[in-house]
Write an enzyme that holds these catalytic residues in place. Structure first.
Site, PDB file in Angstrom:
ATOM      1  CE  LYS A 157      -4.417   0.468   2.142  1.00 25.12           C
ATOM      2  NZ  LYS A 157      -5.357   0.341   1.038  1.00 25.12           N
TER       3      LYS A 157
HETATM    4  C1  LIG Z   1      -5.777  -1.222  -4.239  1.00 23.77           C
HETATM    5  C2  LIG Z   1      -6.434  -1.988  -3.142  1.00 23.77           C
HETATM    6  N1  LIG Z   1      -6.752  -3.278  -3.347  1.00 23.77           N
HETATM    7  C3  LIG Z   1      -7.341  -4.020  -2.386  1.00 23.77           C
HETATM    8  C4  LIG Z   1      -7.642  -3.487  -1.143  1.00 23.77           C
HETATM    9  C5  LIG Z   1      -8.245  -4.355  -0.084  1.00 23.77           C
HETATM   10  O1  LIG Z   1      -7.277  -4.644   0.879  1.00 23.77           O
HETATM   11  P1  LIG Z   1      -7.683  -4.946   2.388  1.00 23.77           P
HETATM   12  O2  LIG Z   1      -8.654  -6.038   2.347  1.00 23.77           O
HETATM   13  O3  LIG Z   1      -6.411  -5.336   3.048  1.00 23.77           O
HETATM   14  O4  LIG Z   1      -8.260  -3.703   2.926  1.00 23.77           O
HETATM   15  C6  LIG Z   1      -7.306  -2.151  -0.883  1.00 23.77           C
HETATM   16  C7  LIG Z   1      -7.526  -1.533   0.437  1.00 23.77           C
HETATM   17  O5  LIG Z   1      -8.533  -1.383   0.964  1.00 23.77           O
HETATM   18  C8  LIG Z   1      -6.698  -1.390  -1.901  1.00 23.77           C
HETATM   19  O6  LIG Z   1      -6.372  -0.124  -1.690  1.00 23.77           O
END
Ligand SMILES: Cc1ncc(COP(=O)(O)O)c(C=O)c1O
Length: 331
Positions: A157
């Protein structure tokens, strides 16, 4: 959006209004930072706020930092403790969202990832839905491709990479859709703008593998486990072609922000019946029970904020602040 009252910043909890950075801050100018989004769910029966999988989120936060060569002074347990302290101070008795950020704090000019000093902030605020139509969203295939592992690692992230997500999201919304489905460089489905993607085809649940430029989502992991263990479904992680969407029975976005969203139309074509399907529907019920701490088998994923309050006056971060001071980081 309601702003927070407090922020964990520079190793202590201070009023949110005092957590400020200068306009030359490296992370603000070049996107040199990493972040995490975690949800807290209020359980009215137990009068408790449960934070969902905080240590797993912070493990990925630390991994994201490592991807950009950033060394953070706190580990996942300390970050989780900081978050719990902050939430107790805020005193929320409703669902909320926690945003943690680690960014290069130097006020300096020069594109690089070395010889810079990281800073950590955590804030939390009340939060509801991220996508209004959780029970039936209309998505479009984005004209933007997902960032590639050899451009900006998609599995972490990383702040700067979210311009990619924002381009896809705004393009979709301005065209009247709720969300974007973003393809990777090879033309396979990677994910939504801020959510992982699942498809049901011939009764089998498919989701792109972590090598298809997806964020390694915590909700994705949760959902894979719940679908297999609780709903007895076969879940296959494999590359998904765009045309498979058009013959699927169901499609879903999953993520901390979006939670569990049924995608019922893509580019004006109905998915399955064009209404929320049985798998999305059952998964949503199960997921919300799990995150609110209502399923004892999954309670270890839910951190209660108020029950085991740390001894009042305990300062868990004096060590962090003194390490920052020693390293000449205190400002
Ligand atoms: C680009 C992206 N993909 C997927 C997710 C889902 O990840 P998570 O389940 O860890 O929140 C997120 C965050 O929310 C994201 O920013």
């Amino acid at each position: 959006m309601v702003l927070p009252h407090y922020a964990f910043f520079k190793g202590r909890i201070i009023p949110y209004a005092e957590a400020r950075v200068g306009v030359l801050t490296h992370g603000l100018n070049y996107g040199t930072g990493v972040f995490s989004g975690i949800r807290g769910y209020w359980n009215d029966d137990e009068q408790e706020l449960f934070v969902f999988r905080p240590e797993d989120h912070y493990r990925r936060f630390l991994e994201s930092a490592r991807m950009i060569g950033m060394q953070l002074p706190l580990d996942q347990s300390q970050l989780t403790a900081a978050l719990a302290d902050l939430l107790r101070r805020e005193g929320y008795r409703e669902d909320c969202y926690v945003r943690s950020l680690a960014f290069y704090a130097d006020e300096t000019v020069g594109v690089r990832l070395h010889d810079l000093t990281p800073e950590i902030s955590i804030v939390a605020m009340p939060y509801g839905r991220y996508i209004d139509k959780e029970e039936g969203a209309h998505a479009t295939i984005s004209s933007w491709r997902r960032v590639d592992d050899n451009a900006i690692p998609a599995r972490g992230k990383i702040v700067g990479a979210y311009v990619n997500s924002a381009l896809a999201k705004s393009e979709a919304m301005r065209a009247g859709f709720d969300e974007a489905i973003v393809l990777n460089r090879d033309g396979h489905i990677s994910e939504g703008s801020a959510a992982n993607f699942f498809l049901v085809r011939n009764g089998v649940v498919l989701t792109p593998p972590i090598t298809d430029n997806i964020l390694e989502g915590i909700t994705r992991r949760t959902v894979i486990e719940l679908l297999a263990r609780e709903m007895g479904l076969t879940v296959v992680e494999r590359s998904i072609d765009r045309s498979e969407i058009y013959v699927a029975e169901e499609a879903l976005f999953v993520g901390t922000g979006v939670q569990i969203v049924a995608v019922t139309r893509v580019d004006h074509r109905p998915i399955g019946t064009g209404r929320i399907g049985p798998i999305a529907s059952a998964l949503r019920t199960l997921y919300f029970d799990v995150v609110r701490g209502r399923r004892p088998e999954y309670r270890n994923w839910c951190m209660p904020v108020y029950a085991p309050a740390a001894a009042p006056g305990t300062d868990l971060f004096s060590g962090y602040r003194s390490r920052r001071a020693t390293a000449g980081m205190a400002k």
